[in-house]
Scaffold this motif. Structure first.
Motif, short mmCIF file in Angstrom:
data_model
loop_
_atom_site.label_atom_id
_atom_site.label_comp_id
_atom_site.label_asym_id
_atom_site.label_seq_id
_atom_site.Cartn_x
_atom_site.Cartn_y
_atom_site.Cartn_z
N MET A 43 0.81 -1.20 0.00
CA MET A 43 0.00 0.00 0.00
C MET A 43 0.86 1.26 0.00
N LEU A 44 2.09 1.15 0.42
CA LEU A 44 3.00 2.27 0.22
C LEU A 44 3.51 2.16 -1.20
N ASP A 45 3.72 3.26 -1.86
CA ASP A 45 4.19 3.16 -3.23
C ASP A 45 5.36 4.10 -3.51
N LEU A 46 6.05 4.46 -2.45
CA LEU A 46 7.19 5.38 -2.56
C LEU A 46 6.77 6.71 -3.16
N SER A 47 5.49 7.05 -3.03
CA SER A 47 5.01 8.34 -3.49
C SER A 47 5.49 9.42 -2.52
N SER A 48 5.14 10.64 -2.80
CA SER A 48 5.58 11.73 -1.94
C SER A 48 5.06 11.56 -0.52
N SER A 49 3.85 11.01 -0.34
CA SER A 49 3.33 10.82 1.01
C SER A 49 4.15 9.77 1.77
N ASP A 50 4.60 8.73 1.07
CA ASP A 50 5.42 7.71 1.71
C ASP A 50 6.79 8.26 2.06
N MET A 51 7.33 9.09 1.19
CA MET A 51 8.62 9.69 1.49
C MET A 51 8.47 10.67 2.65
N SER A 52 7.32 11.34 2.77
CA SER A 52 7.14 12.24 3.90
C SER A 52 7.05 11.44 5.20
N LEU A 53 6.53 10.22 5.16
CA LEU A 53 6.52 9.34 6.32
C LEU A 53 7.96 9.10 6.77
N TYR A 54 8.81 8.73 5.84
CA TYR A 54 10.24 8.52 6.15
C TYR A 54 10.86 9.82 6.66
N GLN A 55 10.56 10.94 5.98
CA GLN A 55 11.14 12.23 6.38
C GLN A 55 10.67 12.65 7.77
N GLN A 56 9.42 12.33 8.10
CA GLN A 56 8.90 12.61 9.44
C GLN A 56 9.70 11.83 10.48
N ILE A 57 9.93 10.56 10.20
CA ILE A 57 10.69 9.72 11.13
C ILE A 57 12.13 10.21 11.23
N GLU A 58 12.70 10.57 10.11
CA GLU A 58 14.07 11.09 10.10
C GLU A 58 14.17 12.37 10.93
N ALA A 59 13.21 13.26 10.77
CA ALA A 59 13.23 14.55 11.48
C ALA A 59 13.06 14.36 12.99
N ILE A 60 12.15 13.47 13.38
CA ILE A 60 11.87 13.31 14.80
C ILE A 60 12.99 12.59 15.54
N THR A 61 13.80 11.81 14.83
CA THR A 61 14.89 11.08 15.47
C THR A 61 16.25 11.78 15.34
N GLN A 62 16.31 12.79 14.51
CA GLN A 62 17.59 13.42 14.16
C GLN A 62 18.42 13.85 15.36
N ASP A 63 17.82 14.52 16.32
CA ASP A 63 18.59 15.05 17.45
C ASP A 63 18.30 14.35 18.77
N GLU A 64 17.64 13.19 18.70
CA GLU A 64 17.28 12.47 19.93
C GLU A 64 18.03 11.14 20.00
N PRO A 65 18.95 10.99 20.95
CA PRO A 65 19.71 9.75 21.05
C PRO A 65 18.99 8.63 21.81
N ASP A 66 17.93 8.93 22.56
CA ASP A 66 17.27 7.90 23.37
C ASP A 66 16.46 6.97 22.47
N ILE A 67 16.84 5.71 22.45
CA ILE A 67 16.22 4.76 21.53
C ILE A 67 14.76 4.48 21.89
N ILE A 68 14.42 4.40 23.16
CA ILE A 68 13.03 4.11 23.54
C ILE A 68 12.12 5.26 23.14
N ALA A 69 12.56 6.48 23.37
CA ALA A 69 11.76 7.65 22.95
C ALA A 69 11.57 7.64 21.44
N ASN A 70 12.63 7.33 20.71
CA ASN A 70 12.53 7.29 19.25
C ASN A 70 11.60 6.18 18.78
N LEU A 71 11.72 4.99 19.36
CA LEU A 71 10.86 3.88 18.95
C LEU A 71 9.39 4.18 19.27
#
Length: 156
Positions: free
Chosen positions: A1-29
């Protein structure tokens, strides 16, 4: 159901942004499971099992209460961890040894997450729809797993 469209890439980008400056793995997960659960269509569980003492133990997740401990080689999660490979299961009822934590789940994808070449955790996503997950989903979610691995490496 993901098709690597812009919405799917924004999902990845959202995850990348939220984890970028946070080293705590539990908070990130915890945040990653919330993003996946709320952004992906037709899923009923998204979360992580962490490797502890040779067994998978429930970590951060979104959805119904889940199995707490899964032995290696048991169920889809334990098999993915034992083989260190992604498991994409179209119909969990056809998977020998499937562990039914939620009777509503009909398909599942599990992606191992490694630290120092060893399985550290698995990302587990369930759906009430048979055949919900595609090869495109696998590509995007494996990319998310690699991002998580880089966050784990930074937090060492």
């Amino acid at each position: 159901m993901l098709d690597l469209s812009s919405s799917d890439m924004s999902l990845y980008q959202q995850i990348e942004a939220i984890t970028q400056d946070e080293p705590d793995i539990i908070a990130n997960l915890a945040n990653i499971s919330a993003i996946l659960f709320n952004q992906m269509e037709q899923i009923n569980w998204a979360g992580f099992y962490l490797m502890k003492d040779g067994m998978l133990v429930l970590g951060p997740f979104q959805g119904q209460p889940a199995c707490i401990r899964i032995p290696l080689g048991k169920g889809v999660c334990g098999t993915a961890a034992a083989l260190n490979q992604t498991m994409l299961v179209e119909d969990v009822h056809q998977f020998e040894g499937h562990i039914a934590c939620d009777a509503a789940s009909n398909s599942e994808i599990v992606i191992p997450i490694c630290k120092d070449s060893e399985v550290y955790a698995v990302l587990d996503i369930d759906s009430p729809m048979v055949g919900r997950f595609s090869e495109d989903d696998k590509v995007v979610l494996e990319k998310v797993a690699r991002l998580i691995e880089s966050v784990i490496a930074k937090g060492q």
